[in-house]
Write a protein that holds these residues in place. Sequence first.
Motif, PDB file in Angstrom:
ATOM      1  N   SER A 100       0.704  -1.116  -0.061  1.00  0.00           N
ATOM      2  CA  SER A 100       0.007   0.155  -0.077  1.00  0.00           C
ATOM      3  C   SER A 100       0.816   1.198  -0.013  1.00  0.00           C
ATOM      4  O   SER A 100       0.487   2.144  -0.647  1.00  0.00           O
ATOM      5  CB  SER A 100      -1.145  -0.181   1.384  1.00  0.00           C
ATOM      6  OG  SER A 100      -0.311   0.362   2.525  1.00  0.00           O
ATOM      7  N   ALA A 103       2.183   1.576  -3.502  1.00  0.00           N
ATOM      8  CA  ALA A 103       1.104   1.942  -4.411  1.00  0.00           C
ATOM      9  C   ALA A 103       0.726   3.598  -4.317  1.00  0.00           C
ATOM     10  O   ALA A 103       0.514   4.450  -5.147  1.00  0.00           O
ATOM     11  CB  ALA A 103      -0.503   1.433  -4.143  1.00  0.00           C
ATOM     12  N   ARG A 121       2.836   0.291  -9.468  1.00  0.00           N
ATOM     13  CA  ARG A 121       1.280   0.104  -9.225  1.00  0.00           C
ATOM     14  C   ARG A 121       0.818  -1.622  -9.498  1.00  0.00           C
ATOM     15  O   ARG A 121       0.189  -1.976  -8.749  1.00  0.00           O
ATOM     16  CB  ARG A 121       0.522   0.876 -10.063  1.00  0.00           C
ATOM     17  CG  ARG A 121       0.749   2.512  -9.597  1.00  0.00           C
ATOM     18  CD  ARG A 121       0.000   3.055  -8.276  1.00  0.00           C
ATOM     19  NE  ARG A 121      -1.426   3.093  -8.725  1.00  0.00           N
ATOM     20  CZ  ARG A 121      -2.422   3.175  -7.637  1.00  0.00           C
ATOM     21  NH1 ARG A 121      -1.933   3.589  -6.544  1.00  0.00           N
ATOM     22  NH2 ARG A 121      -3.724   3.001  -8.023  1.00  0.00           N
ATOM     23  N   ARG A 122       1.575  -1.850 -10.780  1.00  0.00           N
ATOM     24  CA  ARG A 122       1.207  -3.385 -11.098  1.00  0.00           C
ATOM     25  C   ARG A 122       1.619  -4.243 -10.015  1.00  0.00           C
ATOM     26  O   ARG A 122       0.973  -5.138  -9.537  1.00  0.00           O
ATOM     27  CB  ARG A 122       1.614  -3.697 -12.530  1.00  0.00           C
ATOM     28  CG  ARG A 122       0.747  -3.003 -13.683  1.00  0.00           C
ATOM     29  CD  ARG A 122       1.311  -3.703 -14.789  1.00  0.00           C
ATOM     30  NE  ARG A 122       2.602  -3.489 -15.157  1.00  0.00           N
ATOM     31  CZ  ARG A 122       2.924  -2.509 -16.063  1.00  0.00           C
ATOM     32  NH1 ARG A 122       2.206  -1.622 -16.344  1.00  0.00           N
ATOM     33  NH2 ARG A 122       4.326  -2.117 -16.249  1.00  0.00           N
ATOM     34  N   LYS A 125      -0.443  -3.823  -6.603  1.00  0.00           N
ATOM     35  CA  LYS A 125      -1.723  -4.552  -6.822  1.00  0.00           C
ATOM     36  C   LYS A 125      -1.526  -5.940  -6.754  1.00  0.00           C
ATOM     37  O   LYS A 125      -2.431  -6.635  -6.247  1.00  0.00           O
ATOM     38  CB  LYS A 125      -2.420  -3.873  -8.046  1.00  0.00           C
ATOM     39  CG  LYS A 125      -3.811  -4.452  -8.464  1.00  0.00           C
ATOM     40  CD  LYS A 125      -4.765  -3.653  -7.420  1.00  0.00           C
ATOM     41  CE  LYS A 125      -6.211  -4.069  -7.801  1.00  0.00           C
ATOM     42  NZ  LYS A 125      -6.917  -3.483  -6.952  1.00  0.00           N
ATOM     43  N   MET A 128      -1.145  -6.999  -2.981  1.00  0.00           N
ATOM     44  CA  MET A 128      -2.426  -6.775  -2.173  1.00  0.00           C
ATOM     45  C   MET A 128      -3.191  -7.777  -2.804  1.00  0.00           C
ATOM     46  O   MET A 128      -3.991  -8.201  -1.692  1.00  0.00           O
ATOM     47  CB  MET A 128      -2.836  -5.380  -2.348  1.00  0.00           C
ATOM     48  CG  MET A 128      -1.846  -4.407  -1.754  1.00  0.00           C
ATOM     49  SD  MET A 128      -2.780  -2.867  -1.810  1.00  0.00           S
ATOM     50  CE  MET A 128      -2.408  -2.124  -3.432  1.00  0.00           C
ATOM     51  N   SER A 129      -3.435  -8.088  -3.864  1.00  0.00           N
ATOM     52  CA  SER A 129      -4.405  -9.249  -4.067  1.00  0.00           C
ATOM     53  C   SER A 129      -3.925 -10.579  -3.714  1.00  0.00           C
ATOM     54  O   SER A 129      -4.727 -11.345  -3.274  1.00  0.00           O
ATOM     55  CB  SER A 129      -4.508  -9.237  -5.741  1.00  0.00           C
ATOM     56  OG  SER A 129      -4.884  -8.407  -6.221  1.00  0.00           O
ATOM     57  N   SER A 133      -6.568  -8.763  -0.642  1.00  0.00           N
ATOM     58  CA  SER A 133      -7.257  -7.385  -0.632  1.00  0.00           C
ATOM     59  C   SER A 133      -7.031  -6.900  -2.146  1.00  0.00           C
ATOM     60  O   SER A 133      -6.183  -5.758  -2.572  1.00  0.00           O
ATOM     61  CB  SER A 133      -6.423  -6.444   0.128  1.00  0.00           C
ATOM     62  OG  SER A 133      -6.723  -6.710   1.738  1.00  0.00           O
ATOM     63  N   PRO A 134      -7.761  -7.271  -3.167  1.00  0.00           N
ATOM     64  CA  PRO A 134      -7.897  -6.843  -4.441  1.00  0.00           C
ATOM     65  C   PRO A 134      -8.338  -5.545  -4.685  1.00  0.00           C
ATOM     66  O   PRO A 134      -8.033  -4.872  -5.694  1.00  0.00           O
ATOM     67  CB  PRO A 134      -8.577  -7.995  -5.364  1.00  0.00           C
ATOM     68  CG  PRO A 134      -9.405  -8.541  -4.246  1.00  0.00           C
ATOM     69  CD  PRO A 134      -8.842  -8.455  -3.131  1.00  0.00           C
ATOM     70  N   HIS A 136     -10.040  -1.738  -3.455  1.00  0.00           N
ATOM     71  CA  HIS A 136      -9.467  -0.305  -2.713  1.00  0.00           C
ATOM     72  C   HIS A 136      -9.546  -0.619  -1.264  1.00  0.00           C
ATOM     73  O   HIS A 136      -8.293  -0.161  -0.487  1.00  0.00           O
ATOM     74  CB  HIS A 136     -10.248   0.959  -3.054  1.00  0.00           C
ATOM     75  CG  HIS A 136      -9.907   1.949  -2.605  1.00  0.00           C
ATOM     76  ND1 HIS A 136      -8.768   2.664  -2.780  1.00  0.00           N
ATOM     77  CD2 HIS A 136     -10.397   2.919  -1.681  1.00  0.00           C
ATOM     78  CE1 HIS A 136      -8.583   3.951  -2.145  1.00  0.00           C
ATOM     79  NE2 HIS A 136      -9.491   3.989  -1.369  1.00  0.00           N
ATOM     80  N   CYS A 158       3.912 -12.453  -8.025  1.00  0.00           N
ATOM     81  CA  CYS A 158       5.009 -11.292  -7.332  1.00  0.00           C
ATOM     82  C   CYS A 158       6.109 -11.460  -7.328  1.00  0.00           C
ATOM     83  O   CYS A 158       6.771 -10.298  -7.668  1.00  0.00           O
ATOM     84  CB  CYS A 158       4.234 -11.266  -5.743  1.00  0.00           C
ATOM     85  SG  CYS A 158       2.555 -10.785  -5.628  1.00  0.00           S
TER      86      CYS A 158
END
Length: 451
Positions: A100, A103, A121-122, A125, A128-129, A133-134, A136, A158
Motif C-alpha cells: 500500500s 501504491a 502500481r502493478r 496491486k 495486495m491481491s 485485498s484486491p 480499494h 509477485c
Amino acid sequence: MTQHWVLDEIIDPFGAKVVVERAPDGAVREARFDLAGLPRIDPLLTGHRVAEVPSLVERLCGVCPAAHHLAGIRALESLAGGVELPAAAVVSRRLLHHASAIATHAVRAVATDRDDALALRRFAKAVMSAVGSPGHFPATAVPGGVAVPVEAEARDRCLGLQPAALAAATRIAERTLPLPGPADDFTGADVALVDEEGRPDLLGTRLRAVAADGRVIVPAAAPRHWDSLIAESVPGDPAPRPYLLALGADHGRYRVGPVAQLRIGALTTPRAAELRADWSGRAGQAAAARAVITVHSVEVIGDLLDHPAILDRRILAEVPARRGPAVGVGWVDGPRGLLVHRYRAAADGRMEAATVLTPTAQNEYWLAQLLRRAVAAGPDGPGRAEGDLEDAIREADPCLPCSSAPAGAMGLVVEETPPRAPGGLSSHASGGLAPVTGACSSPNSDIPGGL
C-alpha cells in the motif's frame, strides 16, 4: 419510500485553502492549511460495537485505507491483551502494508516517470491481491491473523514482478534525489516506528523520537506507553496540536512521515540504505524520502516473498476474550507517517471513546512553518508564490487528494485575514492546519519487526 438528495456545494477534490494572517506592517504572522470544514471522526465511532470500528474508519478515510485497516485491527488485538500471531499472518500483513505504501508513493511519479510508476502500481496491486485485498478497501487482516492464506501461484507472480519493480523504484529515486525542494529547517523532533533494534520499520512494534540535533528523546516505546508519550494541546479539536510529553507543550512539536522515517535510523535493506545515505548528504527533501522508502518497501516485499512461512496454512490465532472495560492502542507508519488508533471499550463491547491521530494532525506545525516561509518569501520579496505554496503542501503531504494533484492543478485558494492588533489573540495562534484526527500484538520472533 422516496429519498431526496440535496447538493449544497460542489467541492474540488484537488482544492486547498491557505489562510494567511499579517501584522499591521504587512509581515506574515501566520500561515495555515485550512481543514476546518472537515470534522474530526472520533465522535462518529463512539457507541458502535468495537469490532465494527476498523471497517468504519477505513471507509471514512479512503485516502490511506490499508493503514487504518491495520492500525484498527492492532487496536482490537491490544484490547484483548495482545495476540501472538502465526508467522504466515505476520508476513501477509507486512506484505499488505508495504504494498500500500508503494501504491501511494507511485501515484506522484506518474507525471514524470509514467512507465516506472505503472510498473510499481502493478506490482503493488499484485501483492495486495495475493494477501486477499484486491479492491480499494483492504480485507486482509482479522483479529488474530489474516482472512486467507497466500497461494503459491500468486506468490510466484509477485516474485516475477519484483525485479522490474525494484529497478523502477531505483530509477525514480535516483532521478528525484538531486531535485531541489524546500529547505529543511524544521526544529522539532522526528517520530517513526522502529523494530526491536531501533531501525525504521513501517509496521514496527516500538516508537522512536529523535530531536533535530540527533539527540534521542524516546528510544523505543511500546504501544501500551502511548498515553505517556504524546498529548494533544487541544483535545478533541479538529486541530489538536499534539506534542511530545517529554519536551512539553511549548517545545514538543514533531513531524512524521518518510522524512522522519529516514532521519531516525538506518534502513535494513541494501539498496535503500545506500540511497538513504545519499539523501542524508543532500537537502533531505520529502519527495526524495518518499522515493527512498518506496525502494525499501520493494526490497522488503522481495524478502517476505521468500520467507519460509509465507505459504503456511495456519493463519489465525485465538484471540483472548476481553473481560471488562479496556484500552487498546494500535499503530502503523503509513505512507504519510504515524497513524494511531486508541480505543476505550466498555464492558458491553461498545466503544466508549476513540482517538484517531492522523499524520496530517501530527504534521500540522511542520506544514505551518513551510507555508509561512513560502508566503513570506515570494518571488520578489514579501508576498506569495503559488508554486511555492503548492510545494510546501506536497512536502508535508496532508491526507487529502490535493497533495497528489499535478503541478499547477491544486486549485489553491489563499485567504488573507485582517491583521490583528498587537497583543491580540487568534484562534490559531500557534499556526498550523486543521486536520482530521484521531498494546499491539506481540512481535513474532521469526520475522524481524514482528507484526
